[in-house]
Design an enzyme around this catalytic site. Structure first.
Site, short mmCIF file in Angstrom:
data_model
loop_
_atom_site.label_atom_id
_atom_site.label_comp_id
_atom_site.label_asym_id
_atom_site.label_seq_id
_atom_site.Cartn_x
_atom_site.Cartn_y
_atom_site.Cartn_z
N PRO A 292 -8.55 -13.91 -18.58
CA PRO A 292 -9.33 -15.05 -19.06
C PRO A 292 -9.49 -16.20 -18.08
CG PRO A 292 -7.15 -15.10 -20.03
CD PRO A 292 -7.25 -13.80 -19.28
N TYR A 293 -8.69 -16.24 -17.03
CA TYR A 293 -8.75 -17.37 -16.10
C TYR A 293 -9.14 -16.90 -14.71
CZ TYR A 293 -6.22 -19.99 -19.69
OH TYR A 293 -5.83 -20.60 -20.86
N GLY A 294 -9.48 -17.88 -13.86
CA GLY A 294 -9.74 -17.53 -12.46
C GLY A 294 -8.46 -17.03 -11.81
N GLY A 295 -7.39 -17.75 -12.05
CA GLY A 295 -6.09 -17.36 -11.52
C GLY A 295 -4.99 -17.99 -12.32
N MET A 296 -3.80 -17.43 -12.23
CA MET A 296 -2.62 -18.00 -12.87
C MET A 296 -1.49 -17.95 -11.87
SD MET A 296 -1.32 -19.50 -15.41
CE MET A 296 0.38 -20.12 -15.35
N GLU A 297 -0.85 -19.10 -11.67
CA GLU A 297 0.08 -19.33 -10.57
C GLU A 297 1.47 -18.77 -10.80
OE1 GLU A 297 0.00 -23.11 -13.18
OE2 GLU A 297 -1.43 -21.63 -12.46
N HIS A 321 -5.76 -22.72 -4.45
CA HIS A 321 -5.32 -23.48 -5.63
C HIS A 321 -4.05 -22.88 -6.22
CE1 HIS A 321 -6.01 -26.11 -9.15
NE2 HIS A 321 -5.43 -25.12 -9.82
N GLU A 322 -4.06 -21.57 -6.45
CA GLU A 322 -2.89 -20.93 -7.07
C GLU A 322 -1.68 -21.01 -6.14
OE1 GLU A 322 -3.38 -20.60 -10.05
OE2 GLU A 322 -5.56 -20.54 -10.01
N HIS A 325 0.01 -24.36 -6.31
CA HIS A 325 0.86 -24.50 -7.49
C HIS A 325 2.32 -24.14 -7.19
CE1 HIS A 325 -1.38 -25.75 -10.97
NE2 HIS A 325 -2.31 -24.84 -10.83
N GLU A 344 -2.26 -29.89 -12.42
CA GLU A 344 -3.58 -29.44 -11.97
C GLU A 344 -4.28 -30.40 -11.01
OE1 GLU A 344 -4.32 -26.55 -12.29
OE2 GLU A 344 -3.26 -25.79 -14.05
N ASP A 401 -3.89 -27.13 -25.06
CA ASP A 401 -5.20 -26.84 -24.49
C ASP A 401 -6.10 -28.06 -24.47
OD1 ASP A 401 -4.96 -24.01 -23.94
OD2 ASP A 401 -4.85 -23.73 -26.10
N TYR A 409 -8.17 -31.80 -13.70
CA TYR A 409 -8.25 -31.27 -12.33
C TYR A 409 -8.92 -32.27 -11.38
CZ TYR A 409 -7.26 -26.50 -14.11
OH TYR A 409 -6.68 -25.39 -14.68
N THR A 583 -12.96 -17.03 -19.16
CA THR A 583 -13.40 -18.02 -20.12
C THR A 583 -14.37 -19.03 -19.51
OG1 THR A 583 -11.22 -17.80 -21.15
CG2 THR A 583 -12.58 -19.63 -21.88
#
Length: 631
Positions: A292-297, A321-322, A325, A344, A401, A409, A583
């Site tokens: 669902p996301y671009g990336g998760m760190e 970005h990740e 993090h 963020e 959320d 950001y 998303t």
């Protein structure tokens, strides 16, 4: 505060070390913050009384029932007179809880609270380790993919997304970012699947019978609970550098490795800026497109969407970005979700500095300008006097959320950039590196950051304090008048081209062909929002918008086309929405359709009926709201 639980940093030598061949490392217990602004209303936990410091998972993956089951053994640090601990759960089926001696201990599962789940209150007495036996049958964090939903088409796949508060749907612990925990895990899965997690792998997989293998992992550093992540599938590994590599399905490994070949250089650039990388390895996994996301760190295993693969590294700012993090968010973490910008916003600033070092000043300036525009759009949309445009979110917006990405950001990054400009880069970098060093493996709040900034950057300089307007940036809505604006030259040529198109329809495909992705995004964003079918057809024909392999450009085109009820874009959108679950792309496209009323809503309903089951719960929840299905 009932006792000095938050005041000290304890070290337990090998007290929670992994089994197997794991080295006997020291496991840190991170302090907690007990100030009023650090409390987490999204968790049932009472960490000032008793808190989890370490989680030991022993779980089996069941792809047929789409569930995980097993045990979680929790180490507890508690007030000497505390006899209960409160855990977070959401839909977990707990069969028993036992103490160190294997004796059952009483527990109660409270009533469900919308958005939080159920509190699990455990009577621990003087026990300081408990084992929870449970099953997670319908975890919102876990997405189970059939073979048909994978690139290879032969084996099932599992992926998780725990941030912000979804890990309580598969792990019984205190699911709050301010309650950092080390962890270890033993996971069994059917052959030939490979399991990866956001911890260092321990030993080789071992056969355990029933055509299954066990995989072991260890994270000796205390992390926010949402950073425990898992994936399992037909996976192949490709080394990128001495401490970097990528996992993906075999069909994607060549493209993924090519796009990510600069990762080691990014790690080196980040270290030059703000100090050593403290997590050992930096590996990534490129997941199926339903992520669902671009990336998760997730530490040591960043999760990435395949939608960043453009073939030219133009979208690798996501990777920067990740990676950033690993300092901002993973090393120093917002204590609760009212201060998400600490994770963020600072990370977005750091990302841009990495991009500048690896790809040059021009690209960094352009991406910063896009971010600035995103912030301005968010402020315009919400109103410059709306408290949702403050960095520190008010209680009504400070949900897990909550907030706006344009604020959390982009305004966060702009704040950092403004401070940098006022104090000058060398001084700012020294302060930010000090911030990461001084608060490593600890939670933080806006108040704590400002206190540190005043002590170690302002240092009593009243004139500088007035110039920075720190409280206005963090606690007040809108933009202070000292904001550092992007370089006017960043998009000068692009803006002239957009103005020429608006004035007389002039379109120059040769210019477009030489532009960067950021420049193309800027041009599309500056186009008139109302265009005829003939104009849209010309744009598509001359610029190749519907044929592009760059998903950011394709999304921008589809959103513009759908907003103008452009019929030829409908099958393009349907194909896109059936193959991408990010998303960021999916929700706005459904919204663009729904906003077109009698023309668009039936199209949205038809497409969503076919695609919803393939989306992660995060994306489903976002689109359900757009479609009017929430509640």
């Amino acid at each position: 505060m009932r006792f000095a639980l938050s005041a000290v940093l304890l070290l337990f030598a090998a007290a929670c070390s992994s089994g197997g061949d794991a080295p006997q490392e020291e496991v840190m217990v991170s302090p907690i913050l007990t100030t009023e602004d650090a409390k987490d209303p999204a968790s049932f936990a009472q960490p000032e009384v008793a808190r989890v410091t370490h989680v030991d998972l022993d779980l089996a993956l069941d792809f047929e029932s789409r569930s995980v089951s097993g045990t979680a053994t929790l180490d507890v640090l508690a007030d000497p007179d505390a006899d209960t601990i409160v855990l977070d759960s959401k839909g977990l089926q707990i069969s028993a809880i036992t103490n160190e001696d294997g004796a059952d201990v009483p527990f109660t599962v409270g009533e469900t609270v919308e958005g939080k789940g159920e509190p699990v209150t455990v009577t621990i007495g003087d026990a300081r380790q408990i084992t929870v036996a449970y099953t997670a049958p319908d975890s919102a964090a876990l997405q189970w993919l059939s073979p048909e939903q994978t690139a290879g088409g032969e084996h099932p796949y599992l992926l998780s997304q725990g941030q912000p508060t979804l890990n309580r749907t598969w792990i019984p612990t205190q699911d709050s970012p301010g309650i950092r925990q080390s962890w270890e895990a033993r996971i069994t899965a059917p052959k030939p699947l490979t399991v990866v997690m956001s911890g260092l792998s321990v030993g080789e997989p071992e056969d355990v019978g029933d055509d299954r293998r066990a995989f072991r992992f260890s994270m000796t550093k205390p992390v926010a609970p949402y950073l425990i992540a898992i994936a399992a599938g037909d996976l192949e590994f490709r080394e990128l550098g001495p401490r970097t590599g990528v996992w993906s399905e075999p069909a994607m490994i060549d493209a993924a490795a090519a796009e990510l070949e600069d990762t080691e250089a990014m790690v080196e650039a980040a270290e030059e800026l703000y100090g050593p990388y403290r997590w050992g390895r930096y590996d990534m996994i490129v997941l199926p497109p339903s992520f669902p996301y671009g990336g998760m760190e997730n530490p040591v295993m960043t999760f990435l969407t395949p939608t960043f693969i453009a073939g030219d590294k133009s979208l690798t700012g996501l990777v920067a970005h990740e990676l950033a993090h690993s300092w901002s968010g993973n090393l120093v973490t917002n204590a609760n979700w009212s201060d998400s910008w600490l994770n963020e916003g600072i990370t977005s600033y750091f990302e841009n500095r990495i991009v500048e070092k690896v790809y040059g000043k021009k690209r960094a300036e352009q991406e910063a300008a896009l971010s600035f525009a995103g912030m301005e759009e968010a402020i315009a949309e919400n109103g410059s006097d709306a408290m949702i445009t403050a960095l520190h979110l008010p209680p009504e917006e400070a949900t897990p959320d909550g907030g706006s990405s344009g604020i959390i950001y982009d305004k966060g990054a702009t704040f950092m950039r403004t401070v940098e400009k006022i104090v000058e880069r060398e001084k700012f970098d020294a302060w930010l590196r000090q911030w990461f060093d001084s608060h490593a493996f600890q939670p933080a709040t806006s108040a704590l950051l400002l206190e540190d900034m005043r002590a170690n950057l302002v240092q009593g300089d009243k004139e500088l304090e007035e110039k920075l307007q720190l409280d206005a940036w963090v606690y007040e809505p809108g933009l202070p008048d000292n904001v550092a604006r992007p370089a006017e030259s960043a998009f000068a040529e692009v803006d002239r081209a957009a103005s020429a198109y608006e004035d007389d329809g002039t379109l120059n495909p040769e210019l477009w062909g030489g532009w960067t992705t950021a420049e193309r995004q800027r041009f599309l964003a500056r186009l008139p929002r109302e265009l005829s079918a003939a104009k849209l057809a010309e744009l598509d024909s001359k610029l190749g918008l519907s044929e592009t392999g760059n998903n950011e450009i394709r999304f921008a085109w589809l959103e513009l086309a759908l907003e103008n009820r452009y019929e030829p874009a409908v099958p393009q959108a349907e194909q896109f929405l059936s193959t991408v679950g990010r998303t960021k792309f999916v929700r706005p496209l459904f919204k663009a359709l729904v906003d077109q009323g009698a023309w668009g809503r039936p199209i949205a309903e038809r497409i969503y009926a076919d695609t919803r089951s393939g989306y992660h719960a995060v994306t489903q929840g976002a689109v359900d709201k757009v479609m009017g299905r929430d509640g």
